[in-house]
Scaffold this active site. Structure first.
Site, PDB file in Angstrom:
ATOM      1  N   LYS B  83     -22.613  23.653 -70.483  1.00  0.00           N
ATOM      2  CA  LYS B  83     -23.093  25.015 -70.272  1.00  0.00           C
ATOM      3  C   LYS B  83     -24.378  24.948 -69.432  1.00  0.00           C
ATOM      4  O   LYS B  83     -25.138  23.980 -69.522  1.00  0.00           O
ATOM      5  CB  LYS B  83     -23.366  25.644 -71.647  1.00  0.00           C
ATOM      6  N   SER B 158     -21.371  33.646 -75.458  1.00  0.00           N
ATOM      7  CA  SER B 158     -21.905  33.418 -74.139  1.00  0.00           C
ATOM      8  C   SER B 158     -21.418  32.139 -73.466  1.00  0.00           C
ATOM      9  O   SER B 158     -21.543  31.991 -72.257  1.00  0.00           O
ATOM     10  CB  SER B 158     -23.428  33.387 -74.228  1.00  0.00           C
ATOM     11  N   SER B 182     -21.600  32.218 -80.076  1.00  0.00           N
ATOM     12  CA  SER B 182     -21.368  31.924 -78.663  1.00  0.00           C
ATOM     13  C   SER B 182     -20.520  30.702 -78.367  1.00  0.00           C
ATOM     14  O   SER B 182     -20.161  30.462 -77.216  1.00  0.00           O
ATOM     15  CB  SER B 182     -22.708  31.780 -77.931  1.00  0.00           C
TER      16      SER B 182
END
Ligand SMILES: [Mg+2]
Ligand SMILES: [Zn+2]
Lengths: 477, 491, 98
Positions: B83, B158, B182
């Protein structure tokens, strides 16, 4: 109207750990800009702080020396504000649960002892330094100081004059130096004092509105700034005005304080517990371990030294003014020197040599053993006190042993009566005038003759013997 | 090289075995993944920064070490992507934000170092909601990511890029971060496994902070065996993170293949309400039935403060974020507005242009709840209710070993469907955020497809630091579920 | 809880150092108002006597030892900065001091 000043003191002390409070950067003053910085103290994205154990222990030591209660449970908090002296735009500090609280420090002013209550002492991180002297007209930010461990020590408003404030700071600095936790150098900013001042009608219990003064670089500056503020407040009140609560900056050159414009919201710090750090739990055992490492503190040491060695209050005060001085003194005694003589030499000639050369006692070349040896040479009449003065200077420059120097330079005192008698006769013969003066009753003339004898002996004549023989010779007619 | 064609569709442990047996090389594996990315990422849009050259070089170096008989570690040659909020010294770390675009971190996060030390081949950085704030990856300032199962739908967020990359075989494993769901929510939406370990299990050093007391790094994998494999590498105390727990880390691979007859599963009644879509409920019920068949005991438990989780979360997370994001001021790194003439302008202009709408909204909310006069009513109150939520879990875990819930109330929603209604978007985390508030570990594992072909996820929540049991139950389910969830229809 | 006002929004924007145009202020007033109204449900709970939770982990006294582990090269420290003179991070001239 007669007013009483009410003063509280906020002191920020940089603790002289090896590394910074939350990262492994060196804690050093005066490095080139932005060379003692790392991702953590630069507040790079993703970094986490890690609290330096040495900072916690030094802070507890200070707390104990100030008779504070050490919190069994405390925590770090975030203090949020935007300013270019911040790398994260929050400062990690302590808000509602300071590590140390409710202590006191006794100070002496005008022969009286006063107890100043310490409200709290808490750990935080120092800020970056802003430089406004760059050619470009912009301001520069140097993060070397950002993250240096800082202990904030806050008093209750127990001080009532500039003089008391000065005495408080002197006593506090003395303790910090005894603990060896800070350089306490105001010019370098390792000790920063911010007094807050208000005045109230004498006899009133209510507190007046206070102003807080920042940017002061010396203890005398603190005293002057307080005096200035007291006058300023008086004038405002006497003219029927109202003092504004504000922060003011001290202008040392002009000798006055200037109001600093601040937005109202600047004080909404939105404190909340620092989630990246865990609570600090100080149990009795840890507290005791630190207490055991505390040195004898200035006040008790002064009292002990005064009594044990039968010194005057004044002498004991000078001797214990700093820990290195007191340590040196007691080491000199351990090496066999008589207390009074050692005190006299330390406070007199030795101190003069130190201050003239701006040398710290712990860095000078003379050891306590050497000083004791020198005093022993005077005591056993090997050298005169006058010679000793020169000898001490020589020792101070070279670090050589006094005995070796005495032999090397032939400084041994002339205590041979026959030798001295011959020299005295020689002086009397070459100065018949003063001799005649003395004999006609002008006894002052003797001083001149002693001087001449000492000159002839190159200062090595045993003074007692010289006096005795000269008296005898002058008696003979 | 027909042999390499299917490498990207294999699991990490299969790749590991293929590499060790000499069937393939690290370079072939990396190339297969890079080819796959070239093939599908224009549709999925998972990657923000692809490290082609770097990955092939690293893979080449690994092959050399393998040829010399060295052991390059448990993740040798496994292509892993990160990420965009993991600080890496290679490439950029931008948190999908305009304010941090082109940021080159001068340091590497602890977990990244652990991956490299274990021999992983890092492929690049993955899309996310800006600063991890969002549940759809639509808050990325760069691009939206698409759900590989239905290009018109969101991958969740996310960590949407991370979930989509593993689901679409663009990475063997991806790492994301989970503050309120997330990892688990996008894993459920994309049909892969996503785990949020216990708070304190994995070092946060080098993870760009959103909400420090809730953030936790975790993996996305294709199966449970891979989950054990990666957890063995990333877990454990870090001297750079004061909140990382100093507890021994078990060998998670020992949780694989074990019985669950001694396991009690708790079903919290507060999760199975009308808000839960019938189809999702049916999928989870079926999954629980599989475990029951394997001998697990199933009981009803209660987490009475479940309904307050979102409210607590939307006080604490923005409050912490408002401080964490204050450092993005245009002085030391990141976007600086060119027109700033004063320091105040520098802050205001840079922040207002650098941060997206959702981030600004949360900074505002967080600043408000901490501001003078409101702290007790909001922040302190939320911390108290947070304690009650933790207490709920402690009590429930006196009766059961794991708690099973749906991961999300519905399957993946459409792009743009919720973007204009922040509260509706926030309510998406309803099943996941309480695990963050309580600090307990949780995994989302695929439990079937809806009638419209979208993945459904089952959440298994465990006791603090008992990821072992979660992995054991997840593996028992995976082994016995009796169907293959298949691959998204990207071809 | 009292409803959030436009003045509150402006005050908070000031604290957060954000510039908002009128439209953004109105939008935030509405959105923050909705979220805060939702969050108000916490007041249904009696939390008297409940210790607020600061950490989910029950740990304390995690320290680093006082060891210098080194710093970044200055170039590396300054590399990401939008404006420097090679020694300092530069900001517009600071006028007021705190
Ligand atoms: Mg302070
Ligand atoms: Zn540092």
């Amino acid at each position: 109207m007669e007013y009483e000043p009410v003063i509280g003191m906020e002191v920020h002390v940089e603790i002289s750990t090896k590394s910074k409070v939350f990262c492994g950067c060196a804690n050093e003053f005066d490095a080139p800009p932005n060379t003692h910085v790392c991702p953590i103290c630069l507040g790079m994205p993703g970094v986490l702080p890690m609290l330096n154990r040495a900072m916690v222990e030094a802070s507890i030591a200070v707390g104990l020396a100030l008779d504070c209660t050490i919190s069994r449970w405390s925590k770090m908090d975030r203090k949020n504000y935007f300013y270019p002296d911040q790398s994260k735009n929050y400062q990690i500090s302590q808000y509602d649960l300071p590590l140390c609280h409710d202590g006191h420090l006794d100070i002496e002013v005008g022969g009286e002892t006063r107890r100043i209550r310490i409200r709290r002492a808490h750990m935080e991180e120092d800020t970056a330094r802003n430089v406004h002297t760059l050619g470009s007209g912009e301001s520069g930010v140097d993060f070397n100081r950002c993250g240096v461990p800082l202990l904030e020590i806050v008093t209750e408003p127990d001080l009532h004059s500039a003089e008391e404030a000065h005495a408080y700071l002197t006593a506090l600095k003395q303790i910090l130096e005894y603990l060896d936790v800070s350089d306490c150098n105001m010019e370098e900013g390792s000790l920063r004092a911010e007094p807050n001042i208000s005045i109230r009608p004498k006899g009133s219990e209510e507190l007046g509105t206070k102003s807080e003064v920042k940017n002061i670089a010396s203890f005398s500056g603190v005293q002057k700034a307080i005096e200035f503020e007291i006058r300023r407040h008086k004038k405002i009140l006497d003219e029927g005005g109202a003092v504004q609560q504000e922060t003011r900056g001290w202008d040392a050159d002009k000798g006055l304080t200037i109001g600093q414009r601040l937005k109202e919201s600047a004080h909404d710090y939105r404190y909340f517990p620092e989630p990246d750090l865990v609570p600090i739990v100080v149990d009795q055992a840890w507290e005791d371990t630190i207490r055991e490492t505390l040195p004898e503190l200035p006040l008790p040491r002064r009292a002990r030294i005064r009594e044990a060695y039968a010194l005057s209050e004044f002498d004991a005060g000078v001797i214990t003014a700093t820990k290195p001085m007191a340590d040196f003194y007691e080491a000199t005694l351990s090496a066999g020197a008589p207390p009074k003589q050692a005190a006299n030499w330390l406070m007199g000639d030795f101190q003069a040599l130190l201050s003239d050369s701006k040398t710290e006692i712990q860095e000078n070349k003379i050891s306590p053993e050497q000083l004791a040896e020198m005093i022993a040479l005077i005591e056993d009449a090997t050298i005169s006190g006058k010679i000793a003065k020169d000898l001490l200077a020589e020792m101070f420059d070279t670090g050589k042993d006094p005995k070796a120097l005495v032999e090397e330079k032939g400084l041994v005192q002339i205590s041979d009566a026959g030798e001295l008698e011959a020299m005295i006769r020689e002086v009397m013969e070459s100065h018949p005038g003063p001799v005649a003066d003395f004999r006609s009753g002008k006894h002052k003339a003797k001083g001149f003759l002693v001087g001449q004898v000492m000159k002839l002996t190159k200062g090595k004549g045993n003074p007692q013997l010289v006096n005795k023989i000269l008296d005898e010779e002058l008696e003979k007619t | 090289m027909t042999m390499t064609l299917d490498l990207h569709s294999r699991t990490a442990h299969e790749l590991r075995d293929a590499l060790r047996s000499g069937e393939t090389t690290a370079v072939e594996i990396a190339q297969s993944y890079l080819d796959r990315i070239a093939d599908v990422d224009s549709r999925v849009m998972a990657y923000l920064d692809l490290w082609e050259e770097y990955a092939l070089e690293e893979a080449g170096a690994l092959d050399e070490r393998l040829a010399k008989g060295e052991d390059p570690g448990p993740l040798a040659g496994i292509p892993i992507a990160l990420k965009d909020n993991f600080c890496t010294t290679h490439g950029t770390t931008g948190c999908a934000s305009r304010i941090l675009r082109n940021f080159e971190s001068p340091y590497e996060g602890t977990v990244v170092t652990r991956l490299k030390d274990a021999g992983a081949v890092l492929l690049g950085k993955l899309n996310m909601d800006e600063f991890a704030m969002g549940s759809s990856t639509e808050n990325s300032s760069v691009q939206p990511t698409h759900n590989p199962w239905d290009i018109d739908r969101v991958p969740g967020g996310s960590s949407g890029g991370a979930a989509a990359s593993v689901a679409a075989d663009e990475a063997a494993i991806a790492l994301g971060s989970d503050t309120g769901g997330s990892i688990r929510q996008p894993a459920a939406f994309c049909g892969c496994i996503g785990m949020k370990p216990t708070y304190g299990r994995v070092s946060r050093y080098g993870l760009v902070a959103f909400a420090s007391s809730l953030d936790q790094i975790g993996p996305f994998t294709k199966d449970v065996e891979d989950l054990a494999l990666i957890m063995n590498v990333i877990c454990g105390r870090d001297p750079l993170d004061a909140t990382s727990a100093d507890l021994p880390v078990p060998d998670y691979s020992e949780s694989l293949g074990r019985e669950v007859s001694d396991i009690t599963i708790g079903l919290p009644k507060e999760f199975y309400t009308d808000a839960l879509n019938d189809e999702m409920r049916a999928k989870v019920d079926a999954a629980v039935a599989v475990l029951k068949e394997q001998g697990a005991r199933v009981i009803e438990v209660s987490l009475p403060h479940t309904d307050y989780g979102i409210a607590v979360y939307y006080i604490i997370a923005p409050a912490e974020a408002s401080a964490n994001l204050a450092r993005f001021d245009g002085v030391r790194y990141g976007f600086r507005h060119p027109d700033a003439k004063t320091v105040e302008d520098l802050y205001k202009l840079s922040k207002s242009e650098g941060f997206g709408r959702e981030v600004q909204r949360r900074i505002m909310l967080g600043t408000y709840v901490l501001s003078s006069g409101y702290y007790d009513a909001y922040y302190l109150k939320a911390q108290k209710v947070r304690a009650l939520i933790r207490q709920d879990f402690d009590r429930a875990f006196e009766q059961c070993d794991v708690i099973i819930t749906p991961t999300t109330p519905t399957a993946a929603f459409k792009l743009n469907e919720k973007i204009d209604d922040p509260l509706q978007m926030y309510l998406n985390d309803v099943y996941t955020n309480s695990a963050n508030l309580a600090g307990v570990p949780g995994v989302s594992i695929p439990c079937g497809l809806t009638d419209t072909g979208l993945p459904a996820g089952m959440q298994i929540i465990g006791k603090p630091f008992d990821e072992e049991t979660i992995i054991r139950v997840a593996h028992a389910y995976e082994r016995n579920r009796g169907f293959d969830p298949g691959k998204p229809p990207l071809e | 809880m009292a409803r959030i006002t436009l003045e509150d929004v402006e005050y908070v924007a000031g604290l957060a150092q954000l510039t908002l145009d009128d439209q953004a202020k109105q939008r935030l007033l509405k959105e923050m108002g909705e979220i805060l109204a939702y969050v108000d449900k916490l007041n249904e709970l009696d939390t008297d006597g409940i210790e607020p939770m600061m950490h989910v982990l029950d740990i304390s006294n995690v320290f680093r030892e006082d060891v210098v582990t080194g710093s970044l090269d200055r170039d590396a420290a300054l590399r990401n900065a939008p404006k420097t003179d090679g020694e300092y991070f530069l900001v517009p001239r600071i006028l007021d001091t705190e």
